[in-house]
Design a protein around this motif. Structure first.
Motif, PDB file in Angstrom:
ATOM      1  N   UNK A 205       0.857  -1.182   0.000  1.00 36.65           N
ATOM      2  CA  UNK A 205       0.000   0.000   0.000  1.00 36.65           C
ATOM      3  C   UNK A 205       0.893   1.231   0.000  1.00 36.65           C
TER       4      UNK A 205
ATOM      5  N   UNK B 164       0.651  -3.716  18.628  1.00 35.41           N
ATOM      6  CA  UNK B 164       0.132  -2.353  18.570  1.00 35.41           C
ATOM      7  C   UNK B 164       0.357  -1.739  17.182  1.00 35.41           C
TER       8      UNK B 164
ATOM      9  N   UNK C 171      -1.729  -3.335  14.413  1.00 37.99           N
ATOM     10  CA  UNK C 171      -3.094  -2.829  14.461  1.00 37.99           C
ATOM     11  C   UNK C 171      -3.182  -1.442  13.820  1.00 37.99           C
ATOM     12  N   UNK C 172      -2.180  -0.622  14.017  1.00 36.83           N
ATOM     13  CA  UNK C 172      -2.152   0.718  13.421  1.00 36.83           C
ATOM     14  C   UNK C 172      -2.144   0.678  11.907  1.00 36.83           C
TER      15      UNK C 172
ATOM     16  N   UNK D 227      -3.516  -1.530   9.997  1.00 30.40           N
ATOM     17  CA  UNK D 227      -4.716  -2.114   9.408  1.00 30.40           C
ATOM     18  C   UNK D 227      -5.660  -1.024   8.910  1.00 30.40           C
TER      19      UNK D 227
ATOM     20  N   UNK E 115      -8.926  -1.924   7.980  1.00 29.68           N
ATOM     21  CA  UNK E 115     -10.284  -2.336   8.297  1.00 29.68           C
ATOM     22  C   UNK E 115     -10.278  -3.041   9.639  1.00 29.68           C
ATOM     23  N   UNK E 116     -11.454  -3.210  10.194  1.00 35.22           N
ATOM     24  CA  UNK E 116     -11.548  -3.840  11.501  1.00 35.22           C
ATOM     25  C   UNK E 116     -11.493  -5.371  11.412  1.00 35.22           C
TER      26      UNK E 116
END
Lengths: 363, 509
Positions: free
Chosen positions: B286, B386, B389-390, B392, B394-395
């Motif tokens: 990305x 941590x 997760x940052x 990402x 989408x959930x």
């Protein structure tokens, strides 16, 4: 008190103005560069307290209207801002004694400095919003019912216009926006001139030094490895409403505005709670688990939890760790007349304003 | 088809020999100061027979900018007057870099509006005058940057023609070839490119010579990887060396995607000092959409969106309350300074051994309290969780590919992560990524007097031709990005079309 701005003040203004832009107003980066360039070439900037203005002093009120993407390509020449003031001075047949910002939030905070450098006049420590708002008529001067005309507008190719009369402030927004769009969606403007008495009575006094203080608080906290969010909160006499992580951002561009909502999931003592943050260019309303905790005209600011840097409605994205702080708007904006211009109903919400600090003191 | 991928990193030069999609051999060699002997050493570690192409990923040009070494002077031609004069080219650059590369700076009338209308006609006489000034200053590398040139590049192209006419031999970097909207950032990227053109000539000739010395003949083709994970020919690399920036992390992510069989998800490359996180979309990294600084210069480059934290195999353990890990690291001295190798510094590697997550035969023994070791490993896991997760978007749960020598620090279970994939050859993922790099072709131009379908088809065909010219197998080429924007103010149904196609490198043996 009058003082000369230092290089550090100019850098602090960029950080602080972006924070009190409440998500909008445009990132000040390019205007900051413009002013840094002038300062490096030896230009000085005098900031005067509005109380030092004579009642009959003439004060120019400046801002640049347009689309952020155009500003990134058509890099503004500081002389264009000064030119708008000159045209106004020619039109009213009198030179200006000082210049001030329409909007202290975001990139327009630097516009009076850009004009002042070329015109050799001081900058008044005041503006007409105390933050950023989506429309040009959302000002303390409009709320106070002051005269909306005339307005001078400059396009760098030499298109120069004076709007000599309009029936209302709203018409001033519509007519000046139409001119701006036709010349390529970016134009420097000098709004209706104000007297010293008007600036003292209705301007948001000391808003530029306030923005500088906010930026300085962030800078000092970073240098001392302290929490910049806490420092900002203390500097603005505001309240930390929420700390969390952005889990969704929905945006749609309608009628020239960026509208939408950001959703935050709580961390630390807010774990398990959720915030919904509505925006129209700026952050307008915050709800915690469905309950409204802050609305316009009060200032809702979203900061990066680590750096303390402001997060704009255009740049917010999934995964950012953020802190939501709020501060109270100046009283004029919360008055009945003020709310007609900048309250929740003026932005399309059928609800009464919510003061995020209502329980702290009686307003 | 057999290909060798080489990644020249700051610490190691890795090489991987790939046959089709299978890794046949992979080696690591220390990067040498002259770069070339490191490449030679890495090449010596893999078989040479029947190799169709050698693909090099290098940080050489990034380092040249960061260290201000080997840069040539540059002339700047800005086409935007009467705007922008108070923000001239090189504004906001670090003073030492600006002084190193600044030649003449000329601003002329011209520019485009956001909707494709002409803002001002190009002042051709002023361009000719500028060519004389550049010639007098002895400049042979020039940037041409015009306002809104990504919307309509004709003024930049015309100015480049005039410069070529009046300044024979000039190498022109046109800004629209290097970036999107944001004049200053686009011009900055072009400036970084233009100051590397001399170095590019020398370096690429040296790469070719290193291949020759290693015994490869002309039938083995040489490519360089660029920041989007695809290859460029030697000729393209000479003209656009700046496109090699950040190809290292891109190669690592591409390699991780291919080795781990993950198209959409996250990658973490844990090295000695840092853990670098990226996100994969359709097998490619990305891209960052914010301004990216390189060597202190703000650009809007298409670079992978990366998040780096100071957690790696060599991160120092700071026992105490609270317990801290890194960001300081023993780095390259892991093999001498860590406890397990007989040194005196407690590192994450030592803690992982004591906690039973890692087995290494060293000449020392990591004397670390088991409670502390467990706490250190848990802390590393939390820091990694941590950051994952940052990154990402989408959930939903996504897979995570863990590569690099420090991948042991990645826990097997992470919140918001589905599978943690640990592929074989993960420690040389960057070289594998280079070896398996594909070829791209891009078109970004305005089409007139064609319907939308015909314009899109014409753009795809043109982009495909460019990809084939750059070495792609025509049958494998597919469009991965198509974007069109009607320009209402231009006559003749003007449509701006941006197309990017990608295909496999053609087997020409």
């Amino acid at each position: 008190m009058s003082r000369e701005l230092t290089a550090a003040d100019v850098d602090d203004l960029a950080v602080g103005a972006w924070i009190i832009g409440t998500g909008g107003g445009g990132n000040p980066h390019l205007n900051h560069l413009n002013v840094q360039q002038m300062a490096a070439a030896g230009q000085t900037f005098d900031l005067i307290d509005p109380e030092e203005l004579a009642d009959d002093a003439q004060v120019a009120v400046v801002s640049t209207m347009g689309a952020p993407v155009v500003m990134q390509e058509r890099l503004q020449d500081s002389r264009d801002v000064a030119r708008a003031v000159e045209i106004m001075a020619e039109y009213i047949g009198r030179p200006f004694d000082a210049v001030m910002a329409t909007e202290i939030g975001g990139s327009n905070a630097f516009q009076p400095l850009m004009a002042a450098a070329h015109l050799d006049i001081p900058v008044v420590d005041s503006d007409a919003m105390g933050r950023a708002y989506p429309e040009a008529q959302m000002t303390s001067f409009a709320i106070a019912g002051l005269q909306p005309w005339p307005l001078a507008l400059v396009d760098p190719r030499g298109v120069e216009a004076v709007l000599s009369h309009v029936p209302t402030w709203k018409w001033m927004e519509r007519a000046s926006r139409a001119l701006t769009i036709e010349t390529g969606s970016m134009a420097a403007t000098c709004k209706a001139p104000r007297t010293g008495a008007e600036v003292k009575a209705y301007g948001v006094s000391n808003s530029m030094s306030f923005a500088i203080e906010v930026g300085a608080a962030v800078r000092h906290a970073r240098a001392e490895h302290q929490d910049p969010v806490e420092a900002t909160c203390a500097a603005v006499d505001g309240r930390l409403l929420f700390t969390g992580k952005i889990v969704d951002v929905e945006r749609r561009a309608t009628d020239g505005f960026l509208r939408g909502m950001a959703v935050l999931d709580g961390l630390d003592r807010w774990a398990g709670k959720r915030v919904e943050l509505d925006f129209q260019n700026e952050w307008l309303m915050a709800r915690v688990d469905g309950q409204v905790v802050a609305t316009v005209p009060h200032l809702i600011c979203l900061l990066d939890s680590v750096s303390g840097e402001a997060i704009g409605t255009e740049t917010a994205r999934y995964g950012q760790r953020v802190s939501l702080i709020a501060m109270r708007a100046p009283e004029l904006f919360s008055s009945e007349e003020g709310l007609r211009f900048v309250g929740p109903r003026a932005m399309g919400y059928d609800l009464d304003p919510v003061d995020p600090l209502a329980d702290r003191t009686s307003a | 088809m057999r290909r060798i991928g080489i990644d020249v990193g700051g610490t190691n030069t890795d090489a991987a020999l790939v046959d089709g999609r299978d890794v046949v051999a992979a080696v690591k060699a220390p990067t040498s100061d002259d770069v070339l002997s490191g490449i030679a050493a890495a090449l010596a570690g893999v078989p040479h027979d029947n190799v169709d192409s050698v693909i090099i990923g290098t940080t050489h040009f990034t380092n040249a900018v960061v260290q201000r070494r080997g840069l040539n002077r540059v002339g700047f031609l800005r086409i935007a007057l009467p705007t922008g004069a108070s923000l001239p080219p090189l504004v906001g650059w670090p003073a030492d870099l600006a002084e190193t590369i600044a030649g003449e700076t000329v601003m002329v009338r011209g520019g485009i509006e956001f909707d494709g209308r002409v803002f001002e006609e190009l002042d051709e006489a002023a361009v000719v005058e500028a060519a004389k000034r550049f010639a007098d200053a002895g400049l042979s590398s020039v940037v041409v940057a015009g306002s809104f040139s990504p919307v309509d590049s004709r003024q930049e192209e015309r100015a480049a023609e005039l410069l070529a006419e009046h300044l024979p031999g000039v190498r022109v970097t046109q800004s629209h070839r290097l970036g999107r909207l944001g004049l200053l950032e686009r011009e900055n990227a072009a400036g970084l490119n233009a100051c590397l053109t001399d170095l590019a000539e020398v370096t690429i000739a040296a790469f070719a010579a290193a291949l020759g010395d290693a015994g490869f003949g002309p039938e083995t083709r040489l490519f360089l990887t660029q920041n989007d994970g695809t290859v460029m020919t030697v000729d393209q690399a000479r003209r656009y060396p700046v496109l090699t920036f950040a190809s290292g992390p891109t190669n690592s992510m591409r390699g991780a995607a291919l080795l781990g069989g993950v198209e959409d998800g996250l990658v973490v490359d844990v090295g000695g000092t840092t853990a670098d996180f990226g996100a994969l979309v359709a097998g490619y990294p990305r891209q960052a959409n914010a301004a990216v600084e390189i060597g202190g210069v703000r650009t809007l480059f298409q670079l992978p969106d990366l998040l780096s934290i100071g957690v790696g195999g060599g991160s120092r353990v700071h026992a105490g309350d609270p317990l801290r890990l890194g960001p300081d690291s023993v780095g390259q001295r892991l093999l001498t300074d860590s406890l397990v190798f007989g040194g005196s510094t407690a590192t994450l590697t030592d803690a992982a051994i004591v906690a039973g997550r890692l087995e290494i035969e060293g000449n020392g023994s990591p004397e670390l309290a088991p409670d502390l070791a467990t706490a250190v490993v848990a802390l590393a896991g939390e820091l990694i969780a941590d950051s994952a997760d940052r990154m990402k978007l989408t959930a939903d749960d996504v897979p995570l590919v863990a590569v690099g020598g420090g991948a042991f620090a990645v826990p097997d279970q992470l919140p918001g992560i589905g599978d943690v994939v640990r592929p074989e050859y993960g420690s040389t993922a960057n070289a594998v990524g280079a070896a398996l790099a594909e070829v791209s072709g891009e078109v970004d131009q305005v089409f007139r007097d064609l319907g939308r379908d015909a314009a899109l088809a014409a753009a795809v065909e043109l982009a495909t031709d460019r990809a084939v010219e750059a070495g792609a197998d025509r049958d494998s080429v597919a469009a991965i990005e198509i974007e069109d924007l009607p320009l209402a103010y231009l006559p003749g149904d003007a449509l701006r079309v941006r197309v990017r196609v990608v295909g496999a490198l053609e087997d020409r043996r």
